[in-house]
Design an enzyme around this catalytic site. Structure first.
Site, PDB file in Angstrom:
ATOM      1  N   LYS A 155       0.979  -1.110   0.002  1.00 55.44           N
ATOM      2  CA  LYS A 155      -0.001   0.015  -0.013  1.00 55.44           C
ATOM      3  C   LYS A 155       0.825   1.434   0.074  1.00 55.44           C
ATOM      4  O   LYS A 155       0.607   2.207  -0.837  1.00 55.44           O
ATOM      5  CB  LYS A 155      -0.940  -0.068   1.211  1.00 55.44           C
ATOM      6  N   ASP A 164      -6.853   1.386   1.148  1.00 57.23           N
ATOM      7  CA  ASP A 164      -6.916   1.361   2.362  1.00 57.23           C
ATOM      8  C   ASP A 164      -8.175   1.113   3.295  1.00 57.23           C
ATOM      9  O   ASP A 164      -8.977   0.689   2.244  1.00 57.23           O
ATOM     10  CB  ASP A 164      -6.469   2.959   3.160  1.00 57.23           C
TER      11      ASP A 164
END
Length: 211
Positions: A120, A138
């Site tokens: 991420k 997220d």
């Protein structure tokens, strides 16, 4: 969700915010890398408060490494998990100095090899610093994608792969910013603000609220 509806959702989000930006404060790829690393399980607001004091003092791998772990902790101690984050940032700085000429590599494998940097974080850096069409999923993006049925998945990796597949190329660079902001301010976790949502009529969420 069909292709036309998906495109209309993305078009409205784009028209509402044509040039979205991260809410993290940064002025270089390295500052962004540090800020995103610190933001895990923390708010952007709390990270900005810390980095607004840290970066004027140290904003290069050499300068932050010179602070040492304990020195760095004094700047980031208000952020959750600051002990492990200080260790990771310190080690990452050393790797950037030794392996990458103190530059943030524009390469996913090299980024995720840095301590504290997962997929991420690498996606955020590649997208926001270098303009890659990556999508960093997220909790906000996961929630919005599943609620609206824009891209459904059981975990963040599933949603990322689905978004990469269904989001047209023209939207890919900015889509993760739009979805994060939408999840942060409108499609919030406990009670989404459906009444003030610009895609409410297109959203396929069954338990919509009036406010």
């Amino acid at each position: 969700m069909n292709t036309l509806k998906r495109r209309e959702i993305l078009t409205r989000l784009r028209d509402n915010n044509p040039h979205p930006e991260t809410e993290l404060n940064f002025s270089s790829p390295f500052e962004l890398l540090v800020a995103v690393t610190l933001s895990a399980q923390a708010t952007d607001v709390s990270v900005n408060k810390a980095t607004d004091k840290l970066f004027p003092v140290a904003n290069t791998p050499e300068a932050i490494y010179a602070l040492g772990v304990d020195g760095l902790k004094t700047y980031i101690k208000t952020i959750g998990l600051y002990n492990s984050k200080a260790e990771n940032v310190n080690k990452a700085c050393k790797m950037l100095i030794d392996l990458h000429n103190s530059e943030v590599p524009e390469n996913r494998e090299a980024l995720v090899a840095l301590p504290g940097v997962g997929r991420k974080t690498a996606n955020v850096v590649l997208n926001t610093a270098f303009g890659w069409p990556t999508i960093a999923v997220d909790t906000h993006i996961f929630r919005v994608s599943n609620r609206t049925k824009l891209a459904m998945g059981k975990n963040v990796d599933d949603v990322e792969q689905k978004l990469l597949k269904v989001v047209p190329a023209e939207f890919k660079v900015d889509v993760h910013h739009w979805l994060i902001l939408h999840g942060r301010y409108t499609c919030i976790a406990r009670k989404p603000r459906c009444g003030s949502c610009l895609i409410e009529d297109l959203c396929e969420f069954k338990d919509k609220t009036e406010h």
